[in-house]
Enzyme design. Sequence first.
Site, short mmCIF file in Angstrom:
data_model
loop_
_atom_site.label_atom_id
_atom_site.label_comp_id
_atom_site.label_asym_id
_atom_site.label_seq_id
_atom_site.Cartn_x
_atom_site.Cartn_y
_atom_site.Cartn_z
N CYS A 5 29.93 -34.26 -21.46
CA CYS A 5 29.84 -35.23 -22.56
C CYS A 5 30.47 -34.68 -23.83
CB CYS A 5 28.38 -35.65 -22.74
SG CYS A 5 28.20 -37.17 -23.66
N HIS A 16 26.29 -36.94 -17.06
CA HIS A 16 25.41 -35.77 -17.23
C HIS A 16 24.80 -35.33 -15.90
CE1 HIS A 16 25.03 -35.64 -21.69
NE2 HIS A 16 25.35 -36.91 -21.60
N GLU A 71 23.27 -32.67 -15.31
CA GLU A 71 21.99 -31.97 -15.55
C GLU A 71 20.83 -32.97 -15.70
OE1 GLU A 71 24.09 -32.79 -17.77
OE2 GLU A 71 23.25 -32.88 -19.79
#
Lengths: 226, 85
Positions: free
Chosen positions: A86, A203, A205
């Site tokens: 990002c 994302h 994660e």
Amino acid sequence: MKFGVVVFPGSNCDYDAYYVLKKVFNVQVEYIWHKETKLRRFDVIILPGGFSYGDYLRAGAVAKFSPVMKEVIQFAKNGGSVLGICNGFQILVEADLLPGALITNNHLQFRCQDVFLKVKNTESRFTKNYNKEDVLKIPIAHHSGNYFAEEHILKELEDEDRIAFQYCNSKGEVCDEANPNGSKLNIAGILNKEKNVLGMMPHPERAAEELLGSEHGLELFKSLIG
Amino acid sequence: MWLAEVIVNYKIGILDPEAKAIQNALSSMGYEDVEQVVTGKYFQLTFGPKVNKETAENLTKESCDKLLSNPVIQDYSFQLKEVKE
């Protein structure tokens, strides 16, 4: 295998990345304050999501002059693995570690939603655990994720198998309806020429535990950990 | 002293959704004759008293190339003005 997560003023996904590595994978991970200038102890550097320097001027534009970035650029040039997520992707294009630019979403809205991604490259150290054409569900959260590059750069990315992920629908079809921001070729993530630097808007994660709705980001970290 | 007035805007052909939204707003206000809107950023760089015009010009160019604009998507232009201290 030791990971470093860079913390800029305004980073806000640094803990998410740290958490996944520490708690989900139990590997060594440390924060790197943006004023640090020694990175030799790390194997992988993560530039996390957020709003470094308040996104002033352009997203990522000020962060590229942070003291740590000089070292990150050197680290990448020496073959070290760098993952920009990002805002981290925005910093990587501003720092010229990846080509192109990330401009304002074509609809002018901040988009925070799950998207589907098609895995295009399965040869890199970031994506080798995925199978070609895998469809992943991973969230995005950004205002400037509209990937732009000139035609000859886009062709180069395609020819050199450097498009890591493309936005697609749940069936894996890469189409305009599945493009959340206006990115050229539905690009969600790209690799550098040497394929040791990956930048992506989604994302992974945030998709590393079933509790969060998806575990499709796990294999990216697993690919790196080996 | 020299002062540089810099304008940075998107290159022709790069989508500028903000400009498009402004144009649509103008149009809905009745200003249909506005055919095109371009947005940009304006900067003023003021140089110290020891900086001559040539140096001010070079420093402005460097600042634009390295930070104020992104050459992939933006162009810049500037003019220098002499101002009193």
